[in-house]
Design a protein around this motif. Structure first.
Motif, PDB file in Angstrom:
ATOM      1  N   HIS A 181       3.794  27.773  -7.224  1.00  0.00           N
ATOM      2  CA  HIS A 181       3.416  27.293  -5.730  1.00  0.00           C
ATOM      3  C   HIS A 181       3.016  28.109  -4.727  1.00  0.00           C
ATOM      4  O   HIS A 181       2.067  27.978  -3.998  1.00  0.00           O
ATOM      5  CB  HIS A 181       4.834  26.665  -5.070  1.00  0.00           C
ATOM      6  CG  HIS A 181       4.802  26.123  -3.896  1.00  0.00           C
ATOM      7  ND1 HIS A 181       4.293  24.925  -3.228  1.00  0.00           N
ATOM      8  CD2 HIS A 181       5.279  26.653  -2.635  1.00  0.00           C
ATOM      9  CE1 HIS A 181       4.277  24.566  -2.311  1.00  0.00           C
ATOM     10  NE2 HIS A 181       4.826  25.670  -1.470  1.00  0.00           N
ATOM     11  N   ARG A 195      -0.820  29.066  -5.831  1.00  0.00           N
ATOM     12  CA  ARG A 195      -1.860  28.020  -5.559  1.00  0.00           C
ATOM     13  C   ARG A 195      -1.774  27.872  -3.771  1.00  0.00           C
ATOM     14  O   ARG A 195      -2.941  27.564  -3.361  1.00  0.00           O
ATOM     15  CB  ARG A 195      -1.052  26.575  -5.776  1.00  0.00           C
ATOM     16  CG  ARG A 195      -1.283  26.422  -7.261  1.00  0.00           C
ATOM     17  CD  ARG A 195      -0.644  24.992  -7.986  1.00  0.00           C
ATOM     18  NE  ARG A 195      -1.096  24.856  -9.311  1.00  0.00           N
ATOM     19  CZ  ARG A 195      -0.782  23.734  -9.925  1.00  0.00           C
ATOM     20  NH1 ARG A 195       0.180  22.703  -9.351  1.00  0.00           N
ATOM     21  NH2 ARG A 195      -0.965  23.570 -11.080  1.00  0.00           N
ATOM     22  N   GLN A 224      -4.181  30.823  -3.162  1.00  0.00           N
ATOM     23  CA  GLN A 224      -5.461  30.680  -3.818  1.00  0.00           C
ATOM     24  C   GLN A 224      -6.289  29.873  -2.797  1.00  0.00           C
ATOM     25  O   GLN A 224      -7.284  29.972  -2.505  1.00  0.00           O
ATOM     26  CB  GLN A 224      -5.472  30.071  -5.225  1.00  0.00           C
ATOM     27  CG  GLN A 224      -6.645  30.010  -5.714  1.00  0.00           C
ATOM     28  CD  GLN A 224      -6.524  29.338  -7.167  1.00  0.00           C
ATOM     29  OE1 GLN A 224      -5.763  28.335  -7.396  1.00  0.00           O
ATOM     30  NE2 GLN A 224      -7.552  29.892  -8.171  1.00  0.00           N
ATOM     31  N   SER A 225      -5.716  28.652  -2.189  1.00  0.00           N
ATOM     32  CA  SER A 225      -6.157  27.630  -1.314  1.00  0.00           C
ATOM     33  C   SER A 225      -6.813  28.333  -0.239  1.00  0.00           C
ATOM     34  O   SER A 225      -7.817  28.105   0.384  1.00  0.00           O
ATOM     35  CB  SER A 225      -5.227  26.734  -0.974  1.00  0.00           C
ATOM     36  OG  SER A 225      -5.679  25.868  -0.241  1.00  0.00           O
ATOM     37  N   ASP A 243      -9.277  33.609  -8.923  1.00  0.00           N
ATOM     38  CA  ASP A 243      -8.936  32.429  -9.846  1.00  0.00           C
ATOM     39  C   ASP A 243      -8.712  33.195 -11.212  1.00  0.00           C
ATOM     40  O   ASP A 243      -9.379  34.150 -11.763  1.00  0.00           O
ATOM     41  CB  ASP A 243     -10.175  31.683 -10.246  1.00  0.00           C
ATOM     42  CG  ASP A 243      -9.903  30.578 -11.043  1.00  0.00           C
ATOM     43  OD1 ASP A 243      -8.825  29.978 -11.006  1.00  0.00           O
ATOM     44  OD2 ASP A 243     -10.815  30.148 -11.970  1.00  0.00           O
ATOM     45  N   TYR A 245      -0.220  35.321 -12.572  1.00  0.00           N
ATOM     46  CA  TYR A 245      -0.446  34.835 -10.850  1.00  0.00           C
ATOM     47  C   TYR A 245       0.377  36.031 -10.073  1.00  0.00           C
ATOM     48  O   TYR A 245       0.037  36.259  -9.017  1.00  0.00           O
ATOM     49  CB  TYR A 245       0.235  33.370 -10.587  1.00  0.00           C
ATOM     50  CG  TYR A 245      -0.474  32.270 -11.385  1.00  0.00           C
ATOM     51  CD1 TYR A 245      -1.892  32.427 -11.694  1.00  0.00           C
ATOM     52  CD2 TYR A 245      -0.018  31.293 -11.526  1.00  0.00           C
ATOM     53  CE1 TYR A 245      -2.800  31.613 -12.085  1.00  0.00           C
ATOM     54  CE2 TYR A 245      -0.806  30.113 -11.988  1.00  0.00           C
ATOM     55  CZ  TYR A 245      -2.237  30.163 -12.244  1.00  0.00           C
ATOM     56  OH  TYR A 245      -2.920  29.308 -12.510  1.00  0.00           O
ATOM     57  N   ASP A 298       5.312  19.795 -10.711  1.00  0.00           N
ATOM     58  CA  ASP A 298       3.979  20.392 -10.630  1.00  0.00           C
ATOM     59  C   ASP A 298       3.698  21.582 -11.878  1.00  0.00           C
ATOM     60  O   ASP A 298       2.649  21.675 -12.325  1.00  0.00           O
ATOM     61  CB  ASP A 298       3.794  21.219  -9.405  1.00  0.00           C
ATOM     62  CG  ASP A 298       3.658  20.532  -8.093  1.00  0.00           C
ATOM     63  OD1 ASP A 298       3.194  19.223  -8.166  1.00  0.00           O
ATOM     64  OD2 ASP A 298       3.979  20.970  -6.951  1.00  0.00           O
TER      65      ASP A 298
END
Length: 400
Positions: A17, A20, A23-24, A68, A276, A347
């Motif tokens: 979580h 992401r 990264q967003s 990414d 990550y 998720d």
């Protein structure tokens, strides 16, 4: 077992979580830019062709931040040699779907990657990293300098590497880079006027040292021309990146070792979340500047890496970085995931996990496998008996 369940149900969903969300934010910034320059490279979890995972990292070269990561398992592509190309394809597809327009891409000299970008992505300017080519040429020059009557090649090694970097950084296009690079062969023979109009003569002042030049038509010149001026090298020299390099990306691969050491096996989700986590750690410290002394002067350190074989390198220490991502991860874990783990676990389960490596092979039943098993020390009619050398040779004591 309890620890494994806690990791799978709470910690890994928290990392996923957080990544992401991070990264967003990075992608939103990239979508606002018209010229996005990225660097890509593959890192495998073990040396050689026995690798299980290959992680392809894509870095924004203007900020040195990882935007990414694509994790590819070897049985997804049939062979470990196809991991890097597949990782690049997945990463570019993800970025395009996210609205990022990639203008240029810097990678290593991987032939499959070069062919893919040339044929499938002609709108992307593809460059090769200088360090990767320099490393390959240095290995060959080191081997050459050990041969008989090649001592002068050792004197020119550092100058040749510097000339490669200078050719790439001081040229406006690939043709000029090749012209400057090919002038090297004349230069080391004390010839400083060249036939190529893009670089007609050397720019340095005359040299008074007459002992350093190589003699024309010698084996040393022939070997150097064969190594430094072959077709593939000249093709890669033409694509050398004049501005951005992937040295920071290599640094990120070193950071991964702290979170996912190569001597430990991980599950697919475990490996993915560790990548990550490494990216979160690396991105937080990527913006730090060079450290200064109490007097305000920039700090430098001299190191002697083993790979340099006695040569020194100058490093620039950075200011002390923070670990705010750890605090944010802790808040997500205790205030969100533990309170209601269901959406976060959902998720996690939505991530496409490839099957085990052994799933690609036909698996016989145990009842069929046991009868077909034969020990190398057994022979028909000898089961359950102690075997001698004569038994193994069926009565003939003569060695086979």
């Amino acid at each position: 077992m309890t620890h494994r369940n806690h990791v799978h149900n709470y910690i890994l969903p928290s990392v996923l979580h957080k990544w992401r969300s991070h990264q967003s934010d990075l992608l939103e910034g990239l979508k606002q830019s018209e010229t996005v320059s990225l660097g890509g490279d593959m890192r495998v979890d073990s040396p050689g062709h026995c690798t299980k995972y290959g992680s392809y990292s894509m870095m924004d070269l203007s900020t040195n931040k990882i935007v990414d990561i694509q994790l590819v398992q070897s049985n997804e592509v049939g062979s470990s040699v196809r991991l890097e190309k597949e990782g690049l394809i997945r990463s570019l597809e993800f970025l395009e779907k996210s609205g990022v327009k990639v203008a240029s891409l810097v990678t290593d000299r991987h032939t499959q990657v070069q062919k893919f970008v040339r044929e499938q992505k002609p709108d992307i300017d593809h460059f090769c990293d200088v360090w990767h080519l320099c490393k390959a040429l240095t290995k060959k020059m080191n081997a050459m300098s050990k041969e008989k009557d090649r001592n002068k090649v050792k004197i020119w090694r550092k100058s040749i590497k510097n000339h490669l970097y200078w050719s790439a950084s001081g040229s406006s296009n690939g043709e000029e880079t090749v012209a400057k690079w090919t002038s090297l062969l004349n230069h080391i023979q004390n010839v400083h006027v060249h036939e190529n109009p893009l670089f007609p003569k050397c720019l340095h002042p005359p040299s008074t040292d007459k002992n350093k030049w190589l003699k024309p038509a010698t084996k040393a010149i022939y070997k150097l021309e064969k190594v430094l001026m072959n077709k593939r090298v000249l093709g890669d020299v033409k694509k050398l990146s004049p501005l951005h390099q992937t040295s920071a990306l290599e640094g990120f691969h070193s950071v991964i070792l702290r979170f996912a050491p190569k001597n430990v096996a991980f599950s697919y989700l475990g490996m993915l979340c560790r990548l990550y986590l490494a990216a979160l750690h690396f991105n937080e410290k990527s913006g730090h500047t060079q450290a200064r002394t109490a007097a305000g002067e920039l700090q430098f350190k001299i190191k002697f890496p083993k790979a340099k074989r006695g040569e020194h390198v100058v490093s620039m220490p950075k200011t002390k970085y923070s670990t705010e991502y750890v605090t944010e991860l802790t808040d997500i874990l205790f205030n969100e995931v533990i309170q209601d783990p269901a959406p976060f676990v959902a998720d996690m389960k939505a991530v496409a996990v490839p099957g085990f490596l052994c799933s690609q092979y036909e698996q016989p039943g145990k009842s069929d496998a046991i009868p077909s098993h034969m020990s190398r020390f057994s022979c028909p009619g000898c089961e359950g008996t102690a075997l001698t050398h004569g038994d193994l040779t069926h009565g003939d004591p003569t060695p086979i």
